[in-house]
Design an enzyme around this catalytic site. Structure first.
Site, mmCIF file in Angstrom:
data_model
loop_
_atom_site.group_PDB
_atom_site.id
_atom_site.type_symbol
_atom_site.label_atom_id
_atom_site.label_comp_id
_atom_site.label_asym_id
_atom_site.label_seq_id
_atom_site.Cartn_x
_atom_site.Cartn_y
_atom_site.Cartn_z
ATOM 1 C CG HIS A 114 0.287 6.544 5.902
ATOM 2 N ND1 HIS A 114 1.406 7.224 6.681
ATOM 3 C CD2 HIS A 114 0.375 5.292 5.720
ATOM 4 C CE1 HIS A 114 2.157 6.080 6.703
ATOM 5 N NE2 HIS A 114 1.793 5.025 6.135
ATOM 6 C CG HIS A 151 -0.642 1.250 7.358
ATOM 7 N ND1 HIS A 151 0.158 0.686 8.351
ATOM 8 C CD2 HIS A 151 -0.071 1.928 6.705
ATOM 9 C CE1 HIS A 151 1.273 1.291 8.166
ATOM 10 N NE2 HIS A 151 1.272 1.912 7.272
ATOM 11 C CD GLU A 152 -1.235 2.436 2.864
ATOM 12 O OE1 GLU A 152 -0.871 1.257 2.978
ATOM 13 O OE2 GLU A 152 -0.899 3.483 2.885
ATOM 14 C CD GLN A 199 3.001 5.739 3.296
ATOM 15 O OE1 GLN A 199 2.165 5.311 2.591
ATOM 16 N NE2 GLN A 199 4.139 4.904 3.847
ATOM 17 C CB CYS A 230 5.150 2.080 8.194
ATOM 18 S SG CYS A 230 4.697 3.695 7.512
ATOM 19 C CG LEU A 231 6.415 0.978 2.128
ATOM 20 C CD1 LEU A 231 5.983 1.307 0.642
ATOM 21 C CD2 LEU A 231 7.751 0.074 2.091
ATOM 22 N N GLY A 244 0.840 -1.166 0.148
ATOM 23 C CA GLY A 244 0.031 -0.168 0.085
ATOM 24 C C GLY A 244 0.786 1.158 0.047
HETATM 25 O O1 LIG Z 1 3.773 2.092 4.654
HETATM 26 C C1 LIG Z 1 2.757 1.887 4.100
HETATM 27 O O2 LIG Z 1 1.663 2.213 3.958
HETATM 28 C C2 LIG Z 1 3.004 0.652 2.956
HETATM 29 C C3 LIG Z 1 2.995 -0.613 4.057
HETATM 30 C C4 LIG Z 1 1.429 -1.296 4.021
HETATM 31 C C5 LIG Z 1 1.115 -2.009 5.167
HETATM 32 C C6 LIG Z 1 1.909 -3.319 5.252
HETATM 33 C C7 LIG Z 1 1.519 -4.030 6.454
HETATM 34 C C8 LIG Z 1 0.417 -3.884 7.148
HETATM 35 C C9 LIG Z 1 -0.415 -2.624 6.885
HETATM 36 C C10 LIG Z 1 -0.062 -1.874 6.101
HETATM 37 C C11 LIG Z 1 3.762 -2.030 3.644
HETATM 38 O O3 LIG Z 1 3.365 -2.475 2.428
HETATM 39 S S1 LIG Z 1 5.008 -2.386 4.638
HETATM 40 C C12 LIG Z 1 5.825 -3.494 3.489
HETATM 41 C C13 LIG Z 1 5.091 -4.869 3.624
HETATM 42 O O4 LIG Z 1 4.091 -4.802 4.439
HETATM 43 C C14 LIG Z 1 5.367 -5.900 2.597
HETATM 44 C C15 LIG Z 1 6.159 -5.738 1.552
HETATM 45 C C16 LIG Z 1 6.270 -6.671 0.654
HETATM 46 C C17 LIG Z 1 5.383 -7.757 0.680
HETATM 47 C C18 LIG Z 1 4.619 -7.935 1.634
HETATM 48 C C19 LIG Z 1 4.311 -6.999 2.631
HETATM 49 ZN ZN LIG Z 2 2.679 3.164 6.369
#
Ligand SMILES: O=C(O)C[C@@H](Cc1ccccc1)C(=O)SCC(=O)c1ccccc1
Ligand SMILES: [Zn+2]
Length: 169
Positions: free
Chosen positions: A139, A135-136, A53, A93-94, A48
């Site tokens: 943000h 989660h988004e 972000q 979270c990125l 996401g």
């Molecule tokens: O910071 C963001 O919004 C992105 C975040 C979204 C998210 C992940 C997990 C739970 C809730 C929301 C991410 O994508 S973090 C990276 C991640 O979870 C992932 C990356 C590659 C494959 C699978 C998951």
């Molecule tokens: Zn995030």
């Protein structure tokens, strides 16, 4: 194009996003921004990405929780109209790279939003899609998943990221 992702504790991540003007959705510039957000999300990789972000403070986000990265979803001016149950999920979270923590959120949700075609839609979500949507949407309100941690743990996260940045520099 890849867009730079803001990282905690950047204060711009705390900005409240404003509603997208529906008349702008079909503009080529807005459509390009959606494509750039998907490119940035897939490259991270992530499941996401909220406009906040990438320092765009408008209410929209892109999501793709599929294994094959072939289920792109766009939510513009999203509203959760119903939610039920609870689930705990270890979130990342990125904008808070390398940090993972358990967060409790609603198990199933109903979301109303506008799609990238400019049409209103309603979606029921559960599991990781429901977690990601919540989660988004946080943000877009200037909220980060680290806000659900204790102040002590959040301070540890801040120190860990500062150290990682120093080592990278
Ligand atoms: O910071 C963001 O919004 C992105 C975040 C979204 C998210 C992940 C997990 C739970 C809730 C929301 C991410 O994508 S973090 C990276 C991640 O979870 C992932 C990356 C590659 C494959 C699978 C998951
Ligand atoms: Zn995030």
């Amino acid at each position: 194009a890849l867009l730079p992702i803001l990282e905690f504790p950047d204060p711009r991540l705390r900005t409240q996003a404003v509603a997208v003007d529906p008349a702008r959705i079909t503009d080529s510039a807005f459509q390009q921004l959606i494509d750039d957000m998907f490119e940035t999300m897939y490259a991270a990789p992530g499941i996401g990405l909220a406009a906040s972000q990438v320092d765009v403070h408008q209410r929209f986000m892109v999501i793709d929780v599929s294994e094959e990265n072939d289920r792109p979803l766009v939510f513009i001016n999203p509203v959760i109209t119903a939610h039920d149950g609870e689930q705990v999920y270890q979130e990342g979270c990125l904008s808070v790279p390398g940090i993972f923590a358990d967060v409790t959120r609603a198990n199933t949700i109903t979301v109303h939003a506008i799609g990238r075609d400019g049409k209103l839609f309603e979606m029921q979500a559960d599991g990781v899609l429901a977690v990601c949507i919540q989660h988004e949407m946080d943000h877009l309100l200037g909220k980060l998943f680290v806000d659900y941690l204790s102040p002590l743990k959040r301070e540890m996260v801040r120190k860990k990221l500062a150290k990682a940045r120093r080592n990278a520099a």
